[in-house]
Each structure stands twice: as structure tokens, then as C-alpha cells.
Design a protein around this motif. Structure first.
Motif, mmCIF file in Angstrom:
data_model
loop_
_atom_site.group_PDB
_atom_site.id
_atom_site.type_symbol
_atom_site.label_atom_id
_atom_site.label_comp_id
_atom_site.label_asym_id
_atom_site.label_seq_id
_atom_site.Cartn_x
_atom_site.Cartn_y
_atom_site.Cartn_z
ATOM 1 N N SER A 39 10.718 59.580 1.547
ATOM 2 C CA SER A 39 10.517 58.847 2.801
ATOM 3 C C SER A 39 11.317 59.467 3.941
ATOM 4 N N VAL A 85 6.946 61.219 -3.328
ATOM 5 C CA VAL A 85 7.089 61.182 -1.874
ATOM 6 C C VAL A 85 8.542 60.912 -1.497
ATOM 7 N N ASP A 103 -0.714 58.305 5.480
ATOM 8 C CA ASP A 103 -1.465 57.224 4.820
ATOM 9 C C ASP A 103 -2.709 56.959 5.652
ATOM 10 N N SER A 115 -2.037 49.316 3.837
ATOM 11 C CA SER A 115 -1.890 50.385 2.847
ATOM 12 C C SER A 115 -2.328 49.860 1.488
ATOM 13 N N ARG A 171 -0.675 50.008 -1.206
ATOM 14 C CA ARG A 171 0.464 49.311 -1.805
ATOM 15 C C ARG A 171 0.547 47.873 -1.306
ATOM 16 N N GLU A 172 0.291 47.669 -0.015
ATOM 17 C CA GLU A 172 0.289 46.306 0.534
ATOM 18 C C GLU A 172 -0.862 45.494 -0.034
ATOM 19 N N ARG A 196 3.840 58.332 5.445
ATOM 20 C CA ARG A 196 4.536 57.752 4.298
ATOM 21 C C ARG A 196 5.816 58.505 3.975
ATOM 22 N N GLY A 197 5.846 59.798 4.279
ATOM 23 C CA GLY A 197 7.009 60.621 3.991
ATOM 24 C C GLY A 197 6.593 62.070 3.888
ATOM 25 N N GLU A 244 -3.893 56.765 -6.502
ATOM 26 C CA GLU A 244 -4.022 57.460 -5.225
ATOM 27 C C GLU A 244 -4.012 58.980 -5.423
ATOM 28 N N SER A 293 2.247 55.430 9.943
ATOM 29 C CA SER A 293 1.198 56.073 9.164
ATOM 30 C C SER A 293 1.687 57.257 8.340
#
Length: 274
Positions: A43, A41, A66, A75, A77-78, A52-53, A201, A50
């Protein structure tokens, strides 16, 4: 489950069913262009939260949305970062636990540490934690025996001290630090690597009316038809999801019907990129 309404109907159309933030969603196969495995991805500095890139799809630059963030969740990742931080804190709890136990045993104090492995902070979290990955579940199950064994040491040390066997109690705690606890801490230390290894993902590339974009989702479930579809949304989906969900599909499995929220690509595209 929503009540069955007059608009119930069988839908012979095929759908891709997937997950995002522990919820089942689906998209019609008519809108699917490609499924990518964790694409690279790039960015975009001023993109909406929302988005991501962008990713490369057959030589074209395509925005990657996302889905979790679009639906109002953290997300993936979070979520991973929060889990790693939580487990790191629980690791330190057990280091502190043994330090407190050693102090009590070596100085002939009352042992006040938690002896129930289901009531310490890690045990409370561990007993509720679930993952859809069978291989990661196997890794997490390895915590159970050493974690329970560590807490049993406090009970055994208390019994030895009550019988006046102070040296035996000290030796027990010393051995625990270099065997059982050491093994438990190694599992804690491996958590982040194992979690990231088993968390995967996917990007679902969609194309409609000449517009191409992709959704990043947690996991792919099945490509199938629904036993039936209904228009009434369950209460849990009448907030953010209601902006993107047009119908519910009933997916047959293990003798039950599972609700799957059918997403509208146009609504997703408009919300994320407008």
C-alpha cells in the motif's frame, strides 16, 4: 443495445475481455504485458483511492489501479465485506425465527413467523443473488432445500397445534433446531470462507509509451476478436465509464452479440495517477 451507426466496422485486432462490477470490458492485446494471479500489493499512504498500491513486475515497482473504484463502484473487497455482513444478519434472522416459533409452540400462542421461504429477508436476497463462479453457485444451491424445509416446519407445527397435538408440535420444533436448522446455520457459517475461496482477482499489467501500470479486475473471460466495433456508447455507459471507453466491441457467443466496453489505457492512467 446501441443502434448500429455508420461507423460500424469489423476489427481484426485481438482483445482481452474481462469483468469488473458485473460489466464486460476489453483491452487491446497490443497494450498487454502480463497477467498476474492475485499479486502481493504494497500500500501507498497518500495514494489516490483508486490506486490500491504497488506490485512487483519483473523486478519493477508498478502501480496497481482498482478498476472498480476508478469506475465509481465499490471495490471487490468492499463488496465481499457487505455480502458477508448481509449473510451474517440473515443467519441471525433464522435463529430469531426459531426462537419466536418455539415461544409460540411452547406457550400455545398463535404462530406469527414467516412461513414462505421466498418472503423472508434471506429468501428475498437469495432469489436475486447471482455469481459468475460455477463452483460457488453450487455451494449457494445447497441453501435451498434446508431453507425451505425450515419454513415448512412452522406450517406443520401450526397444523399439529390446530389438532391439539401440542407435544408433537413441541417435538417437531425441538428436532428442527438440532437437525434442519443446524445444517442451515452451518451453511451460513461457511459462506465467508467459500465466497473468498471462489472470488479471485487478477492484475492486468499494461505498458504503453514507456509507462507500465496494472489494473485489478474481477475475472478473465476470453482472449478473442470482436465480430464488430461501434463508437456509440449505450446509455448505461455514458457516465463515469464514458471517460475511459472509446468504443464498443460486439462479442459473439451463444447466438448473440454481447456488448463489451473497450477501455483506453491512456485515459485510465491519467485519471488514476494524475
Amino acid at each position: 443495445m446501441p443502434s448500429i451507426t455508420e461507423d460500424n466496422r469489423h476489427d481484426n485486432e485481438s482483445y482481452l475481455v474481462f469483468t469488473a462490477a458485473n460489466q464486460l470490458y476489453a483491452l487491446s492485446y497490443h497494450d498487454l504485458l502480463q497477467i498476474l494471479d492475485a499479486p502481493v500489493v504494497t500500500s501507498l499512504p497518500l495514494a489516490p483511492p483508486s490506486v490500491r498500491g504497488v506490485i512487483d513486475v519483473q523486478g519493477a515497482t508498478v502501480p496497481l489501479i482498482d478498476l472498480r473504484i476508478l469506475l465509481g463502484s465499490a471495490s471487490l473487497r468492499e463488496e465481499i465485506a457487505d455480502l458477508v455482513q448481509t449473510v451474517a444478519a440473515r443467519r441471525q434472522d433464522h435463529v430469531n425465527w426459531l426462537t419466536k416459533l418455539k415461544d409460540a409452540v411452547y406457550h400455545d400462542k398463535e404462530i406469527m413467523v414467516q412461513t414462505d421461504p421466498h418472503k423472508c429477508n434471506f429468501g428475498l436476497w437469495y432469489d436475486r443473488y447471482e455469481t459468475s463462479s460455477a463452483t460457488f453457485t453450487s455451494y449457494m444451491q445447497r441453501f435451498d432445500n434446508p431453507h425451505q424445509a425450515v419454513h415448512r416446519i412452522a406450517i406443520q407445527a401450526k397444523e399439529l397445534m390446530a389438532r391439539g397435538q401440542m407435544n408433537a408440535a413441541k417435538e417437531l420444533v425441538h428436532d428442527t433446531e438440532n437437525t434442519i436448522l443446524k445444517g442451515l446455520l452451518a451453511l451460513f457459517d461457511g459462506f465467508e470462507v467459500q465466497l473468498k475461496r471462489h472470488t479471485h482477482e487478477y492484475a492486468i499489467v499494461l505498458q504503453r509509451d514507456g509507462r507500465t501500470f496494472a489494473l485489478v479486475v474481477d475475472s478473465l473471460v476470453v482472449f478473442d476478436t470482436f465480430a464488430e466495433t461501434v463508437s456509440e456508447l449505450p446509455l448505461a455507459a455514458r457516465n463515469t465509464q464514458a471517460n475511459f471507453v472509446t468504443r464498443i466491441g460486439r462479442l459473439a457467443g451463444s447466438g448473440t452479440l454481447n456488448d463489451v466496453l473497450i477501455l483506453d489505457p491512456d485515459l485510465l492512467h491519467t485519471a488514476a495517477l494524475s
